[in-house]
Design a protein around this motif. Structure first.
Motif, PDB file in Angstrom:
ATOM      1  N   ILE A  28      64.874  40.921  63.707  1.00 24.27           N
ATOM      2  CA  ILE A  28      65.262  41.893  64.629  1.00 24.27           C
ATOM      3  C   ILE A  28      64.411  41.669  66.087  1.00 24.27           C
ATOM      4  O   ILE A  28      64.981  41.619  67.177  1.00 24.27           O
ATOM      5  CB  ILE A  28      64.975  43.172  64.222  1.00 24.27           C
ATOM      6  CG1 ILE A  28      65.963  43.690  63.086  1.00 24.27           C
ATOM      7  CG2 ILE A  28      65.053  44.176  65.573  1.00 24.27           C
ATOM      8  CD1 ILE A  28      65.378  44.874  62.355  1.00 24.27           C
ATOM      9  N   SER A  29      63.311  41.254  65.932  1.00 21.26           N
ATOM     10  CA  SER A  29      62.276  41.023  67.028  1.00 21.26           C
ATOM     11  C   SER A  29      62.883  39.640  67.953  1.00 21.26           C
ATOM     12  O   SER A  29      62.448  39.661  69.190  1.00 21.26           O
ATOM     13  CB  SER A  29      60.851  40.921  66.651  1.00 21.26           C
ATOM     14  OG  SER A  29      60.689  39.709  65.727  1.00 21.26           O
ATOM     15  N   GLN A  30      63.676  38.849  67.066  1.00 18.94           N
ATOM     16  CA  GLN A  30      63.970  37.681  67.926  1.00 18.94           C
ATOM     17  C   GLN A  30      65.347  37.657  68.533  1.00 18.94           C
ATOM     18  O   GLN A  30      65.854  36.756  69.088  1.00 18.94           O
ATOM     19  CB  GLN A  30      64.097  36.630  66.784  1.00 18.94           C
ATOM     20  CG  GLN A  30      62.618  36.120  66.356  1.00 18.94           C
ATOM     21  CD  GLN A  30      61.751  35.697  67.350  1.00 18.94           C
ATOM     22  OE1 GLN A  30      61.948  34.564  67.827  1.00 18.94           O
ATOM     23  NE2 GLN A  30      60.536  36.461  67.340  1.00 18.94           N
ATOM     24  N   GLN A  31      65.824  38.982  68.607  1.00 20.79           N
ATOM     25  CA  GLN A  31      67.370  39.250  69.246  1.00 20.79           C
ATOM     26  C   GLN A  31      67.212  38.709  70.820  1.00 20.79           C
ATOM     27  O   GLN A  31      66.367  38.903  71.299  1.00 20.79           O
ATOM     28  CB  GLN A  31      67.976  40.587  69.048  1.00 20.79           C
ATOM     29  CG  GLN A  31      68.039  41.028  67.674  1.00 20.79           C
ATOM     30  CD  GLN A  31      69.133  40.250  66.950  1.00 20.79           C
ATOM     31  OE1 GLN A  31      70.336  40.295  67.524  1.00 20.79           O
ATOM     32  NE2 GLN A  31      68.868  39.442  66.096  1.00 20.79           N
ATOM     33  N   ALA A  54      54.970  49.394  60.159  1.00 22.89           N
ATOM     34  CA  ALA A  54      53.768  50.102  61.476  1.00 22.89           C
ATOM     35  C   ALA A  54      52.979  48.914  61.975  1.00 22.89           C
ATOM     36  O   ALA A  54      52.725  48.579  62.980  1.00 22.89           O
ATOM     37  CB  ALA A  54      52.854  50.905  60.764  1.00 22.89           C
ATOM     38  N   ARG A  55      52.864  47.744  61.115  1.00 14.72           N
ATOM     39  CA  ARG A  55      52.061  46.480  61.304  1.00 14.72           C
ATOM     40  C   ARG A  55      52.827  45.709  62.357  1.00 14.72           C
ATOM     41  O   ARG A  55      52.294  45.114  63.130  1.00 14.72           O
ATOM     42  CB  ARG A  55      51.424  45.859  60.093  1.00 14.72           C
ATOM     43  CG  ARG A  55      50.303  46.335  59.277  1.00 14.72           C
ATOM     44  CD  ARG A  55      49.655  45.467  58.622  1.00 14.72           C
ATOM     45  NE  ARG A  55      50.479  44.896  57.582  1.00 14.72           N
ATOM     46  CZ  ARG A  55      50.956  45.502  56.364  1.00 14.72           C
ATOM     47  NH1 ARG A  55      50.322  46.649  56.021  1.00 14.72           N
ATOM     48  NH2 ARG A  55      51.660  44.987  55.490  1.00 14.72           N
ATOM     49  N   HIS A  56      54.033  45.313  61.781  1.00 14.48           N
ATOM     50  CA  HIS A  56      54.914  44.578  62.672  1.00 14.48           C
ATOM     51  C   HIS A  56      54.956  44.873  63.922  1.00 14.48           C
ATOM     52  O   HIS A  56      55.518  43.999  64.904  1.00 14.48           O
ATOM     53  CB  HIS A  56      56.097  44.173  61.858  1.00 14.48           C
ATOM     54  CG  HIS A  56      57.009  42.840  62.226  1.00 14.48           C
ATOM     55  ND1 HIS A  56      56.770  41.870  61.779  1.00 14.48           N
ATOM     56  CD2 HIS A  56      57.831  43.004  63.308  1.00 14.48           C
ATOM     57  CE1 HIS A  56      57.637  40.995  62.408  1.00 14.48           C
ATOM     58  NE2 HIS A  56      58.478  41.632  63.342  1.00 14.48           N
ATOM     59  N   PHE A  57      55.512  46.269  64.201  1.00 12.32           N
ATOM     60  CA  PHE A  57      55.691  46.581  65.510  1.00 12.32           C
ATOM     61  C   PHE A  57      54.797  47.458  66.234  1.00 12.32           C
ATOM     62  O   PHE A  57      54.979  48.350  66.968  1.00 12.32           O
ATOM     63  CB  PHE A  57      57.014  47.310  65.347  1.00 12.32           C
ATOM     64  CG  PHE A  57      58.547  46.463  65.316  1.00 12.32           C
ATOM     65  CD1 PHE A  57      58.710  45.714  66.196  1.00 12.32           C
ATOM     66  CD2 PHE A  57      59.052  46.655  64.145  1.00 12.32           C
ATOM     67  CE1 PHE A  57      59.780  44.855  65.905  1.00 12.32           C
ATOM     68  CE2 PHE A  57      60.226  45.975  63.764  1.00 12.32           C
ATOM     69  CZ  PHE A  57      60.654  44.740  64.564  1.00 12.32           C
ATOM     70  N   ARG A  58      53.377  47.167  65.577  1.00 17.47           N
ATOM     71  CA  ARG A  58      52.346  47.994  66.400  1.00 17.47           C
ATOM     72  C   ARG A  58      52.461  48.123  68.133  1.00 17.47           C
ATOM     73  O   ARG A  58      52.484  47.043  68.545  1.00 17.47           O
ATOM     74  CB  ARG A  58      51.152  47.546  65.948  1.00 17.47           C
ATOM     75  CG  ARG A  58      49.731  48.198  66.392  1.00 17.47           C
ATOM     76  CD  ARG A  58      48.525  47.689  65.754  1.00 17.47           C
ATOM     77  NE  ARG A  58      48.464  47.926  64.495  1.00 17.47           N
ATOM     78  CZ  ARG A  58      48.339  47.206  63.431  1.00 17.47           C
ATOM     79  NH1 ARG A  58      48.551  46.002  63.957  1.00 17.47           N
ATOM     80  NH2 ARG A  58      48.129  47.655  62.452  1.00 17.47           N
ATOM     81  N   ASP A  96      68.132  41.547  54.586  1.00 13.76           N
ATOM     82  CA  ASP A  96      68.809  40.549  55.088  1.00 13.76           C
ATOM     83  C   ASP A  96      68.155  40.304  56.498  1.00 13.76           C
ATOM     84  O   ASP A  96      67.188  40.681  56.854  1.00 13.76           O
ATOM     85  CB  ASP A  96      70.410  41.264  55.388  1.00 13.76           C
ATOM     86  CG  ASP A  96      70.939  41.819  54.281  1.00 13.76           C
ATOM     87  OD1 ASP A  96      70.588  40.940  53.195  1.00 13.76           O
ATOM     88  OD2 ASP A  96      71.456  42.731  54.147  1.00 13.76           O
ATOM     89  N   LEU A  97      68.959  39.032  57.199  1.00 15.13           N
ATOM     90  CA  LEU A  97      68.257  38.512  58.463  1.00 15.13           C
ATOM     91  C   LEU A  97      69.324  38.480  59.428  1.00 15.13           C
ATOM     92  O   LEU A  97      70.555  37.661  59.101  1.00 15.13           O
ATOM     93  CB  LEU A  97      67.827  37.040  58.012  1.00 15.13           C
ATOM     94  CG  LEU A  97      66.736  36.785  57.011  1.00 15.13           C
ATOM     95  CD1 LEU A  97      66.561  35.443  56.607  1.00 15.13           C
ATOM     96  CD2 LEU A  97      65.672  37.658  56.955  1.00 15.13           C
ATOM     97  N   CYS A  98      69.221  38.866  60.442  1.00 20.39           N
ATOM     98  CA  CYS A  98      69.981  38.910  61.745  1.00 20.39           C
ATOM     99  C   CYS A  98      69.863  37.472  62.453  1.00 20.39           C
ATOM    100  O   CYS A  98      68.809  37.152  62.525  1.00 20.39           O
ATOM    101  CB  CYS A  98      69.533  39.844  62.754  1.00 20.39           C
ATOM    102  SG  CYS A  98      69.956  41.754  62.382  1.00 20.39           S
TER     103      CYS A  98
END
Length: 335
Positions: A28-31, A54-58, A96-98
């Motif tokens: 998602i963060s790589q969109q 929470a850790r990934h999108f702090r 899954d992976l976008c």
């Protein structure tokens, strides 16, 4: 809540998905499309899924994490829909992976096709030990269904859109009631209900999602995905199309199970169609077996075909078209 006209909200319900969540969140963060928001509803996880998010999108204000008691995927997805504030919402699962261009290509399709309410995408299944022939065949089948007409034609065969690829108009999804919980596959029931309520579907001709298969996948472990549950939800949404003419159900034992479920929904069969010559003159459930050539003329009866043998659907379609039957008007494929 006021609806924003721009941007996309990704809705991601999760229950004990900590093992695969990091990869899903990274995708998602790589969109390439950057005007996205993410609503994660942690559905009573006990494995630290919420902490992974929470850790990934702090510090990322685009991300909202909502924790609830365990109520199931339908309730979690509905809560995520209510928390969203954009016109378009994108469904996502925790395993899954976008693809990086997923949101960009689907939103571009949506804006170029304003008549479409739900935009699906093609998928590529993957698994640690490689995918089986069945999944490869399913991917190829549903990836080839690109238009609303093709998707609607195959609606009762299987789910012709990969649910975690869907980009949807939020107001239209809420208007049809969102997701329902019950003894049925909630994604397939949602699709059939949306189709029955007049929503239009489309599909981008590019892979937007890598679909993970693993031993704990709901389609492998959840009893709501057993064959009988699929047949029952098919019967619920197919029966209203089958009233007013005699109905004939084509196929073997699975077809006759579907026929009984259709009868319970108010569309009782008048007979069974079977190519096996040994069935001639026999009856099942008090109804006669017919050979295909004994079907009534087109326009005077309905036919539902439920067959699993590869290639059989195409043969039945050809036979019925040759008799003047029109698909989705006089006959439906349901397996």
């Amino acid at each position: 809540m006021k609806t924003r006209r721009t941007g996309v909200t990704i809705v991601l319900p999760v229950h004990n998905g900590a093992e695969t969540l990091p990869e899903a969140l990274h995708s998602i963060s790589q969109q390439t499309y950057r005007d996205w928001r993410l609503v994660v509803v942690d559905d009573g996880s006990t494995d630290g899924s919420a902490e992974v998010v929470a850790r990934h999108f702090r510090g990322d204000r685009r991300v909202r994490l909502v924790r609830t008691e365990h109520r199931g995927v339908a309730a979690a997805a509905n809560l995520a829909l209510r928390e969203a504030d954009t016109e378009w919402v994108a469904r996502m699962d925790a395993d899954d992976l976008c693809m990086p261009e997923r949101l960009e290509v689907q939103l571009d399709f949506a804006l170029r096709h304003p008549e479409v309410d739900v935009v699906a995408g093609q998928v590529e299944s993957f698994a640690a030990g490689g995918i089986g022939e069945g999944f490869a065949h399913y991917d190829a089948w549903q990836n080839a269904l690109l238009t609303h007409e093709a998707i609607a034609r195959e609606a009762f065969v299987e789910l012709p859109v990969a649910h975690p690829t869907l980009l949807m108009r939020r107001r239209r999804i809420l208007a049809v009631g969102g997701y329902r919980a019950g003894d049925f596959p909630e994604d397939y029931e949602f699709f059939l209900r949306a189709l029955a309520r007049g929503l239009r579907f489309g599909k981008v001709q590019s892979v937007v999602l890598r679909w993970r298969d693993h031993p704990h996948r709901a389609t492998r472990t959840d009893p709501r995905y057993r064959e009988e549950a699929f047949l029952r939800v098919k019967a619920t949404y197919l029966a209203p199309r089958l009233r007013g003419r005699p109905l004939f159900v084509w196929g073997g034992r699975k077809a006759r199970r579907l026929g009984r479920l259709l009868a319970a929904e108010g569309a009782p069969p008048s007979g069974w169609v079977d190519v096996d010559p040994r069935k001639r003159g026999q009856r099942s459930d008090g109804l006669p077996f017919l050979e295909p050539g004994a079907l009534p003329p087109a326009g005077t009866a309905y036919v539902v075909a439920c067959v699993g043998t590869r290639g059989a659907r195409e043969e039945i379609r050809a036979a019925l078209h040759g008799r003047g039957y029109r698909e989705t008007a006089d006959f439906w494929m349901a397996g």
